[in-house]
Motif scaffolding. Structure first.
Motif, PDB file in Angstrom:
ATOM      1  N   PHE A  62      25.977  -7.087 -12.845  1.00 45.91           N
ATOM      2  CA  PHE A  62      26.841  -6.657 -13.947  1.00 45.91           C
ATOM      3  C   PHE A  62      26.190  -5.625 -14.854  1.00 45.91           C
ATOM      4  CE2 PHE A  62      26.011 -11.125 -16.060  1.00 45.91           C
ATOM      5  CZ  PHE A  62      24.672 -10.826 -16.252  1.00 45.91           C
ATOM      6  N   TRP A  63      24.868  -5.478 -14.810  1.00 39.75           N
ATOM      7  CA  TRP A  63      24.241  -4.408 -15.571  1.00 39.75           C
ATOM      8  C   TRP A  63      24.785  -3.053 -15.098  1.00 39.75           C
ATOM      9  CZ3 TRP A  63      18.572  -6.260 -14.382  1.00 39.75           C
ATOM     10  CH2 TRP A  63      18.326  -7.463 -15.067  1.00 39.75           C
ATOM     11  N   CYS A  64      24.891  -2.900 -13.782  1.00 38.26           N
ATOM     12  CA  CYS A  64      25.381  -1.657 -13.190  1.00 38.26           C
ATOM     13  C   CYS A  64      26.866  -1.468 -13.457  1.00 38.26           C
ATOM     14  CB  CYS A  64      25.152  -1.659 -11.680  1.00 38.26           C
ATOM     15  SG  CYS A  64      23.474  -1.998 -11.139  1.00 38.26           S
ATOM     16  N   VAL A  65      27.633  -2.507 -13.212  1.00 39.18           N
ATOM     17  CA  VAL A  65      29.089  -2.422 -13.289  1.00 39.18           C
ATOM     18  C   VAL A  65      29.550  -2.136 -14.714  1.00 39.18           C
ATOM     19  CG1 VAL A  65      31.263  -3.549 -12.692  1.00 39.18           C
ATOM     20  CG2 VAL A  65      29.193  -4.054 -11.375  1.00 39.18           C
ATOM     21  N   GLU A  66      28.905  -2.770 -15.693  1.00 40.04           N
ATOM     22  CA  GLU A  66      29.251  -2.533 -17.090  1.00 40.04           C
ATOM     23  C   GLU A  66      29.053  -1.066 -17.444  1.00 40.04           C
ATOM     24  OE1 GLU A  66      27.996  -4.009 -21.598  1.00 40.04           O
ATOM     25  OE2 GLU A  66      26.700  -4.464 -19.897  1.00 40.04           O
ATOM     26  N   ALA A  67      27.924  -0.495 -17.047  1.00 37.40           N
ATOM     27  CA  ALA A  67      27.619   0.902 -17.362  1.00 37.40           C
ATOM     28  C   ALA A  67      28.629   1.852 -16.731  1.00 37.40           C
ATOM     29  CB  ALA A  67      26.213   1.248 -16.886  1.00 37.40           C
ATOM     30  N   ILE A  68      29.057   1.545 -15.519  1.00 37.80           N
ATOM     31  CA  ILE A  68      30.028   2.395 -14.827  1.00 37.80           C
ATOM     32  C   ILE A  68      31.357   2.404 -15.569  1.00 37.80           C
ATOM     33  CG2 ILE A  68      31.473   2.530 -12.752  1.00 37.80           C
ATOM     34  CD1 ILE A  68      28.926   1.627 -11.184  1.00 37.80           C
ATOM     35  N   PHE A  69      31.897   1.244 -15.871  1.00 39.19           N
ATOM     36  CA  PHE A  69      33.195   1.203 -16.535  1.00 39.19           C
ATOM     37  C   PHE A  69      33.131   1.744 -17.961  1.00 39.19           C
ATOM     38  CE2 PHE A  69      34.426  -1.608 -13.053  1.00 39.19           C
ATOM     39  CZ  PHE A  69      35.729  -1.173 -12.818  1.00 39.19           C
ATOM     40  N   GLU A  70      31.995   1.597 -18.622  1.00 40.55           N
ATOM     41  CA  GLU A  70      31.877   2.130 -19.976  1.00 40.55           C
ATOM     42  C   GLU A  70      31.870   3.661 -19.989  1.00 40.55           C
ATOM     43  OE1 GLU A  70      28.521   0.264 -21.901  1.00 40.55           O
ATOM     44  OE2 GLU A  70      29.851  -1.221 -22.823  1.00 40.55           O
ATOM     45  N   SER A  71      31.615   4.283 -18.864  1.00 36.03           N
ATOM     46  CA  SER A  71      31.618   5.744 -18.794  1.00 36.03           C
ATOM     47  C   SER A  71      33.019   6.309 -18.561  1.00 36.03           C
ATOM     48  CB  SER A  71      30.688   6.211 -17.664  1.00 36.03           C
ATOM     49  OG  SER A  71      31.253   5.954 -16.385  1.00 36.03           O
ATOM     50  N   VAL A  72      34.002   5.446 -18.343  1.00 37.77           N
ATOM     51  CA  VAL A  72      35.353   5.871 -17.977  1.00 37.77           C
ATOM     52  C   VAL A  72      36.231   6.073 -19.214  1.00 37.77           C
ATOM     53  CG1 VAL A  72      37.444   5.188 -16.731  1.00 37.77           C
ATOM     54  CG2 VAL A  72      35.182   4.725 -15.742  1.00 37.77           C
ATOM     55  N   LYS A  73      36.929   7.175 -19.246  1.00 36.12           N
ATOM     56  CA  LYS A  73      37.809   7.473 -20.372  1.00 36.12           C
ATOM     57  C   LYS A  73      38.930   6.434 -20.449  1.00 36.12           C
ATOM     58  CE  LYS A  73      40.659  10.739 -17.693  1.00 36.12           C
ATOM     59  NZ  LYS A  73      41.090  12.146 -17.594  1.00 36.12           N
ATOM     60  N   ARG A 214      23.122   4.437  -9.023  1.00 31.54           N
ATOM     61  CA  ARG A 214      24.485   4.012  -8.693  1.00 31.54           C
ATOM     62  C   ARG A 214      25.473   4.634  -9.675  1.00 31.54           C
ATOM     63  NH1 ARG A 214      26.717  -2.291  -8.396  1.00 31.54           N
ATOM     64  NH2 ARG A 214      28.934  -1.752  -8.336  1.00 31.54           N
ATOM     65  N   LEU A 215      25.143   4.655 -10.958  1.00 29.95           N
ATOM     66  CA  LEU A 215      26.009   5.268 -11.966  1.00 29.95           C
ATOM     67  C   LEU A 215      26.162   6.761 -11.712  1.00 29.95           C
ATOM     68  CD1 LEU A 215      27.574   5.243 -14.641  1.00 29.95           C
ATOM     69  CD2 LEU A 215      25.382   5.434 -15.832  1.00 29.95           C
ATOM     70  N   ASN A 216      25.079   7.429 -11.377  1.00 29.67           N
ATOM     71  CA  ASN A 216      25.144   8.869 -11.134  1.00 29.67           C
ATOM     72  C   ASN A 216      25.982   9.212  -9.909  1.00 29.67           C
ATOM     73  OD1 ASN A 216      23.603   9.465 -13.389  1.00 29.67           O
ATOM     74  ND2 ASN A 216      21.660   9.491 -12.255  1.00 29.67           N
ATOM     75  N   ARG A 217      25.915   8.380  -8.876  1.00 24.57           N
ATOM     76  CA  ARG A 217      26.758   8.612  -7.693  1.00 24.57           C
ATOM     77  C   ARG A 217      28.227   8.504  -8.066  1.00 24.57           C
ATOM     78  NH1 ARG A 217      22.722   5.452  -5.166  1.00 24.57           N
ATOM     79  NH2 ARG A 217      24.020   3.574  -5.308  1.00 24.57           N
ATOM     80  N   PHE A 218      28.528   7.519  -8.900  1.00 24.04           N
ATOM     81  CA  PHE A 218      29.918   7.363  -9.349  1.00 24.04           C
ATOM     82  C   PHE A 218      30.366   8.589 -10.142  1.00 24.04           C
ATOM     83  CE2 PHE A 218      32.523   6.302 -13.081  1.00 24.04           C
ATOM     84  CZ  PHE A 218      33.732   6.021 -12.434  1.00 24.04           C
ATOM     85  N   LYS A 219      29.528   9.050 -11.050  1.00 20.58           N
ATOM     86  CA  LYS A 219      29.881  10.200 -11.885  1.00 20.58           C
ATOM     87  C   LYS A 219      30.148  11.445 -11.059  1.00 20.58           C
ATOM     88  CE  LYS A 219      27.506   8.869 -16.169  1.00 20.58           C
ATOM     89  NZ  LYS A 219      26.440   9.233 -17.135  1.00 20.58           N
ATOM     90  N   GLU A 228      33.961  12.325 -22.361  1.00 20.67           N
ATOM     91  CA  GLU A 228      33.288  13.601 -22.613  1.00 20.67           C
ATOM     92  C   GLU A 228      31.772  13.438 -22.703  1.00 20.67           C
ATOM     93  OE1 GLU A 228      34.310  16.717 -22.699  1.00 20.67           O
ATOM     94  OE2 GLU A 228      36.292  16.032 -22.060  1.00 20.67           O
ATOM     95  N   ASP A 229      31.313  12.351 -23.365  1.00 20.39           N
ATOM     96  CA  ASP A 229      29.877  12.174 -23.548  1.00 20.39           C
ATOM     97  C   ASP A 229      29.197  11.526 -22.348  1.00 20.39           C
ATOM     98  OD1 ASP A 229      30.939   9.667 -23.765  1.00 20.39           O
ATOM     99  OD2 ASP A 229      30.008   9.184 -25.691  1.00 20.39           O
ATOM    100  N   ALA A 230      29.959  11.284 -21.284  1.00 19.51           N
ATOM    101  CA  ALA A 230      29.396  10.636 -20.095  1.00 19.51           C
ATOM    102  C   ALA A 230      29.053  11.632 -19.001  1.00 19.51           C
ATOM    103  CB  ALA A 230      30.371   9.593 -19.546  1.00 19.51           C
ATOM    104  N   HIS A 231      29.433  12.899 -19.190  1.00 23.26           N
ATOM    105  CA  HIS A 231      29.159  13.921 -18.165  1.00 23.26           C
ATOM    106  C   HIS A 231      27.675  14.238 -18.102  1.00 23.26           C
ATOM    107  CE1 HIS A 231      33.221  15.081 -16.873  1.00 23.26           C
ATOM    108  NE2 HIS A 231      33.581  14.746 -18.093  1.00 23.26           N
TER     109      HIS A 231
END
Length: 231
Positions: A62-73, A214-219, A228-231
């Motif tokens: 969930f450390w990974c998953v939380e970060a991924i969804f928090e980057s989503v508009k 993993r987050l960077n691959r998603f981005k 905007e601040d997640a790019h």
């Protein structure tokens, strides 16, 4: 031969990294985390959260998953926790060592005027491998299984239809999607030191070697979905 040795060593290092490596018994690290101010996570109040819809997913640590969804508009807040099992009030130590039927999961608060449940399902499938049974990256066990939770028949249909589309387009080749499509029952928030873990612990070896890549691959694949601040 050198290439083989290098690959083996890389796999060995990754195998030693696990979301399970931090438990409540790690008193020294927990004490350090508690010194970090809560300003890192700009949590909304309970009354504010009521203004948004919720969605629940499990796809590994969930450390990974939380970060991924928090980057989503459109996503206003994300909490790490436990869901999918029957035991009441589970702890991280219990779940991470497979002593419950729960999986590490996230609770996503989102604005449906900005992002839809369908798009969140796309984020879910696009940010992990749904064909690995009881495993995600170096994390193994049913506690890391892939689950898409639904709260009503409409959400269930959206998930099922999307899985059908992925299969029809043969996205994963010969590999079978093993994601559970499960009715949502109860979500238990994880201990405070797990919230915003990636942001609070940038130098942690698991975060550097597993979570951030993993987050960077998603981005890279979902740039139009990012804040905007997640790019």
């Amino acid at each position: 031969m050198n290439i083989v040795k290098t690959t083996f060593l890389t796999l060995l290092i990754l195998a030693s990294l696990s979301c399970q490596s931090k438990t409540k018994s790690d008193n020294q690290e927990i004490a350090q985390k508690e010194q970090i101010t809560n300003s890192v996570k700009t949590s909304l109040s309970a009354d504010q959260l009521k203004n948004y819809e919720t969605a629940y997913f499990a796809s590994g640590c969930f450390w990974c998953v939380e970060a991924i969804f928090e980057s989503v508009k459109g996503v206003k807040e994300v909490y790490s926790g436990y869901s999918g099992g029957t035991e009441k009030n589970p702890t991280y130590e219990q779940v991470s060592y497979g002593r419950t039927s729960h999986a590490e999961a996230v609770e996503v608060y989102y604005d449906p005027k900005i992002i839809s449940f369908t798009q969140l399902v796309q984020v879910f499938f696009g940010s992990h491998d749904p064909t690995t049974l009881n495993r995600q990256g170096p994390d193994r066990g049913a506690q890391y299984r892939s689950i898409a939770f639904y709260k009503n028949e409409k959400e269930k249909k959206i998930i099922k239809d999307y899985i059908g589309a992925l299969e029809a387009e043969n996205v994963y080749g010969e590999r079978t999607i093993v994601t559970e499509v499960k009715v949502f029952d109860k979500f238990y928030r994880a201990e405070e030191y797990h919230q915003d873990y990636e942001r609070r612990n940038p130098n942690n070896s698991y975060i550097r070697n597993v979570s951030v890549p993993r987050l960077n691959r998603f981005k890279e694949n979902f740039q139009s979905y990012l804040k905007e601040d997640a790019h």
